[in-house]
Design a protein around this motif. Sequence first.
Motif, PDB file in Angstrom:
ATOM      1  N   PRO A   1      53.450  27.176  95.009  1.00 32.13           N
ATOM      2  CA  PRO A   1      53.803  25.762  95.186  1.00 32.13           C
ATOM      3  C   PRO A   1      54.690  25.282  94.045  1.00 32.13           C
ATOM      4  N   VAL A   2      55.503  24.288  94.375  1.00 27.61           N
ATOM      5  CA  VAL A   2      56.429  23.719  93.393  1.00 27.61           C
ATOM      6  C   VAL A   2      56.177  22.225  93.275  1.00 27.61           C
ATOM      7  N   GLU A   3      56.178  21.737  92.047  1.00 27.67           N
ATOM      8  CA  GLU A   3      56.165  20.296  91.830  1.00 27.67           C
ATOM      9  C   GLU A   3      57.105  19.970  90.681  1.00 27.67           C
ATOM     10  N   LEU A   4      58.141  19.237  90.993  1.00 32.75           N
ATOM     11  CA  LEU A   4      59.097  18.793  89.970  1.00 32.75           C
ATOM     12  C   LEU A   4      58.759  17.336  89.673  1.00 32.75           C
ATOM     13  N   LYS A   5      58.488  17.064  88.416  1.00 30.47           N
ATOM     14  CA  LYS A   5      58.004  15.727  88.061  1.00 30.47           C
ATOM     15  C   LYS A   5      59.159  14.756  87.786  1.00 30.47           C
ATOM     16  N   CYS A   6      58.926  13.517  88.198  1.00 29.50           N
ATOM     17  CA  CYS A   6      59.881  12.444  87.939  1.00 29.50           C
ATOM     18  C   CYS A   6      59.103  11.150  87.731  1.00 29.50           C
ATOM     19  N   ASN A   7      59.350  10.503  86.628  1.00 28.50           N
ATOM     20  CA  ASN A   7      58.801   9.167  86.383  1.00 28.50           C
ATOM     21  C   ASN A   7      59.949   8.209  86.117  1.00 28.50           C
ATOM     22  N   TYR A   8      59.731   6.963  86.470  1.00 26.97           N
ATOM     23  CA  TYR A   8      60.826   6.006  86.315  1.00 26.97           C
ATOM     24  C   TYR A   8      60.326   4.722  85.681  1.00 26.97           C
ATOM     25  N   SER A   9      61.294   3.968  85.191  1.00 29.16           N
ATOM     26  CA  SER A   9      61.016   2.649  84.645  1.00 29.16           C
ATOM     27  C   SER A   9      62.060   1.705  85.221  1.00 29.16           C
ATOM     28  N   TYR A  10      61.566   0.660  85.913  1.00 28.87           N
ATOM     29  CA  TYR A  10      62.494  -0.292  86.528  1.00 28.87           C
ATOM     30  C   TYR A  10      61.731  -1.557  86.845  1.00 28.87           C
TER      31      TYR A  10
ATOM     32  N   GLY B   1      52.325   2.679  91.601  1.00 32.64           N
ATOM     33  CA  GLY B   1      51.308   2.476  90.567  1.00 32.64           C
ATOM     34  C   GLY B   1      51.532   3.371  89.358  1.00 32.64           C
ATOM     35  N   GLU B   2      51.905   4.619  89.639  1.00 36.51           N
ATOM     36  CA  GLU B   2      52.155   5.564  88.553  1.00 36.51           C
ATOM     37  C   GLU B   2      53.639   5.645  88.212  1.00 36.51           C
ATOM     38  N   THR B   3      54.459   4.866  88.860  1.00 35.79           N
ATOM     39  CA  THR B   3      55.925   4.889  88.718  1.00 35.79           C
ATOM     40  C   THR B   3      56.433   6.332  88.726  1.00 35.79           C
ATOM     41  N   SER B   4      56.075   7.037  89.797  1.00 38.35           N
ATOM     42  CA  SER B   4      56.468   8.437  89.893  1.00 38.35           C
ATOM     43  C   SER B   4      57.081   8.725  91.254  1.00 38.35           C
TER      44      SER B   4
END
Lengths: 114, 110
Positions: free
Chosen positions: B18-27, B66-69
Motif C-alpha cells: 500500500p501507498v500513502e503520500l501525505k499532504c497537509n495544508y494551511s488555508y 479537521g486534520e487539514t489533510s
Amino acid sequence: DTAVSQTPKYLVTQMGNDKSIKCEQNLGHDTMYWYKQDSKKFLKIMFSYNNKELIINETVPNRFSPKSPDKAHLNLHINSLELGDSAVYFCASSPTGGGTDTQYFGPGTRLTVL
Amino acid sequence: AQRVTQPEKLLSVFKGAPVELKCNYSYSGSPELFWYVQYSRQRLQLLLRHISRESIKGFTADLNKGETSFHLKKPFAQEEDSAMYYCALSGAGTASKLTFGTGTRLQVTL
C-alpha cells in the motif's frame, strides 16, 4: 495536438545575457501561468495572465517580464541573467483561472546560466 | 497565506504494497485540493482533485478538513506509479493561485 508548448526546451547562456522563453496553448483557455521549478523540484508560481491581463505577480525580480500578445501566448523575458535563475520554467494554462480549474502544463524549459 | 506541506521527499515501497503520500495544508478559507504527478520525462499533469471524488489509476484522496489533510492512497503499488507527486492547493474564487507542496518522489521497487 492540443496542448501547451514551450520553446526552447533547453537554454544555456552566460550570466548577464537577456533571453526569452515562449509559450503557446491551443486549448482555448483564458488563463496562462509561468512557474519556476528549482533544483530541489520545488514548483512556485511567478505570474498569471487572464485574457492578456496580468492577474498574479509574485515576488519576482523585475528582471523577469512576462508578455502576453494574445490569450494563446505568454512569453517570459529575462534580463541580466544570474546564476540563481538556473531552473526549469513551466508554462501552464487553465480554462478560466478559477480555483477549481485544472491546470495544463507545458514540457518545461531548462535554463542553465553559466 | 496558503501553505502545503509534504513531509516526505522520498517514499520507497515494494510492488503490491500500500501507498500513502501525505499532504497537509494551511488555508483560512475553503480550499480546493489537487494531486499532480510528473512521470519521468513527461510533463506535470493532474492526477485527481478532491471535488471530483474519483479514483484515478487506483489512487484516491480524501479531504479531511479537521486534520487539514489530503493524503493520497493506493492499496497496491505498481512499478508504473513511480513518479514525483505534488499536492497543491487553491482558493475557490477567481484569479486563485495554485500553491504546490515540495513534492514526494515515489519509488516502487520489485
